[in-house]
Design an enzyme around this catalytic site. Sequence first.
Site, mmCIF file in Angstrom:
data_model
loop_
_atom_site.group_PDB
_atom_site.id
_atom_site.type_symbol
_atom_site.label_atom_id
_atom_site.label_comp_id
_atom_site.label_asym_id
_atom_site.label_seq_id
_atom_site.Cartn_x
_atom_site.Cartn_y
_atom_site.Cartn_z
ATOM 1 N N GLN A 16 41.092 51.643 60.191
ATOM 2 C CA GLN A 16 42.356 51.355 59.617
ATOM 3 C C GLN A 16 43.820 51.827 60.197
ATOM 4 O O GLN A 16 44.791 51.218 60.516
ATOM 5 C CB GLN A 16 42.956 52.205 57.718
ATOM 6 C CG GLN A 16 41.957 51.988 56.997
ATOM 7 C CD GLN A 16 42.212 52.604 55.936
ATOM 8 O OE1 GLN A 16 41.696 53.521 55.475
ATOM 9 N NE2 GLN A 16 42.784 52.117 55.067
ATOM 10 N N HIS B 25 34.396 54.564 49.565
ATOM 11 C CA HIS B 25 35.473 54.144 49.654
ATOM 12 C C HIS B 25 35.481 54.325 50.983
ATOM 13 O O HIS B 25 36.055 53.241 51.819
ATOM 14 C CB HIS B 25 36.890 54.506 49.502
ATOM 15 C CG HIS B 25 37.888 53.567 49.201
ATOM 16 N ND1 HIS B 25 38.872 52.520 48.624
ATOM 17 C CD2 HIS B 25 38.367 53.297 50.666
ATOM 18 C CE1 HIS B 25 39.641 51.726 48.977
ATOM 19 N NE2 HIS B 25 39.583 52.677 50.220
ATOM 20 N N GLU B 26 35.836 55.522 52.292
ATOM 21 C CA GLU B 26 36.014 55.182 53.374
ATOM 22 C C GLU B 26 35.125 54.675 53.529
ATOM 23 O O GLU B 26 34.670 53.965 55.327
ATOM 24 C CB GLU B 26 37.111 57.137 53.758
ATOM 25 C CG GLU B 26 37.631 57.434 52.590
ATOM 26 C CD GLU B 26 39.078 56.182 52.910
ATOM 27 O OE1 GLU B 26 38.809 55.441 53.940
ATOM 28 O OE2 GLU B 26 39.758 56.268 51.780
ATOM 29 N N GLY C 68 43.163 58.927 51.633
ATOM 30 C CA GLY C 68 41.666 58.760 52.744
ATOM 31 C C GLY C 68 42.092 57.829 53.820
ATOM 32 O O GLY C 68 42.977 56.975 53.349
ATOM 33 N N CYS D 98 43.904 51.476 48.308
ATOM 34 C CA CYS D 98 43.975 52.078 49.780
ATOM 35 C C CYS D 98 45.518 51.152 50.713
ATOM 36 O O CYS D 98 45.723 50.294 50.397
ATOM 37 C CB CYS D 98 42.749 50.015 50.357
ATOM 38 S SG CYS D 98 43.013 49.786 51.947
ATOM 39 N N LEU D 99 45.469 52.365 51.942
ATOM 40 C CA LEU D 99 46.158 52.080 52.440
ATOM 41 C C LEU D 99 46.177 50.673 53.411
ATOM 42 O O LEU D 99 47.607 49.776 54.444
ATOM 43 C CB LEU D 99 46.569 52.995 53.801
ATOM 44 C CG LEU D 99 46.736 54.520 52.575
ATOM 45 C CD1 LEU D 99 46.739 56.167 54.170
ATOM 46 C CD2 LEU D 99 47.791 54.590 52.322
ATOM 47 N N HIS E 66 34.508 51.641 54.261
ATOM 48 C CA HIS E 66 35.334 51.416 56.233
ATOM 49 C C HIS E 66 34.824 50.620 57.090
ATOM 50 O O HIS E 66 35.004 49.972 57.879
ATOM 51 C CB HIS E 66 36.792 51.068 55.877
ATOM 52 C CG HIS E 66 38.156 51.275 55.091
ATOM 53 N ND1 HIS E 66 38.961 49.677 54.987
ATOM 54 C CD2 HIS E 66 38.539 52.494 54.181
ATOM 55 C CE1 HIS E 66 39.652 50.683 54.134
ATOM 56 N NE2 HIS E 66 39.519 51.406 53.628
HETATM 57 NI NI NI Z 1 41.107 52.386 52.023
#
Ligand code: NI
Length: 176
Positions: A52, A144-145, A47, A102-103, A148
């Site tokens: 991000q 999670h997304e 995701g 997480c990226l 953000h």
């Molecule tokens: Ni993330």
Amino acid sequence: MAILKIARMGHPVLLQRAEPVSDPTAPEIRRLVADMMETMEDAPGAGLAAPQVHVPLRLFVFRVRSERTSGDTEDFTIGNTAVINPVLELLGDDIRPRWEGCLSIPGLRAAVPRHWRIRYSGVDTEGRPVGGEVTGFHAGVVQHEYDHLDGILYPMRMQDFSQFGFIEELTRAGTI
Ligand code: NI
């Protein structure tokens, strides 16, 4: 299409509350979503939320690959999906630890408490409704997304810091 630069933890854009998308069908939103999907695949990740990639708007992309599904009927494989202006509802009191990466926090993973079941809704770049009642990995990645978009990173949800480590070490130890 383009691969976008991903903001890493410590960048202020990750801590701010994102703004609603005024026109989900606008060409610039369609382009952003296409680039975010390409960036997610390239990373690779499950995701990616707009903050991000330094865009403080309320939208994210995600996918559920077959090896990540829990076997629940509400947790099935899903191709690349965009969710614009999402609404999230946490259902019930079944909260389970979920290993997350997480990226924006490369190389690390942690067990994060998440609701097993959620309901969410939003629209895609055609303005069509997306979402539904889901469980397992699907429910976890959406939580999670969605976080953000409110400036929340997974370490801010952690309760047990012994369940936090480098992917390389956790894999070697057989923890994940
Ligand atoms: Ni993330």
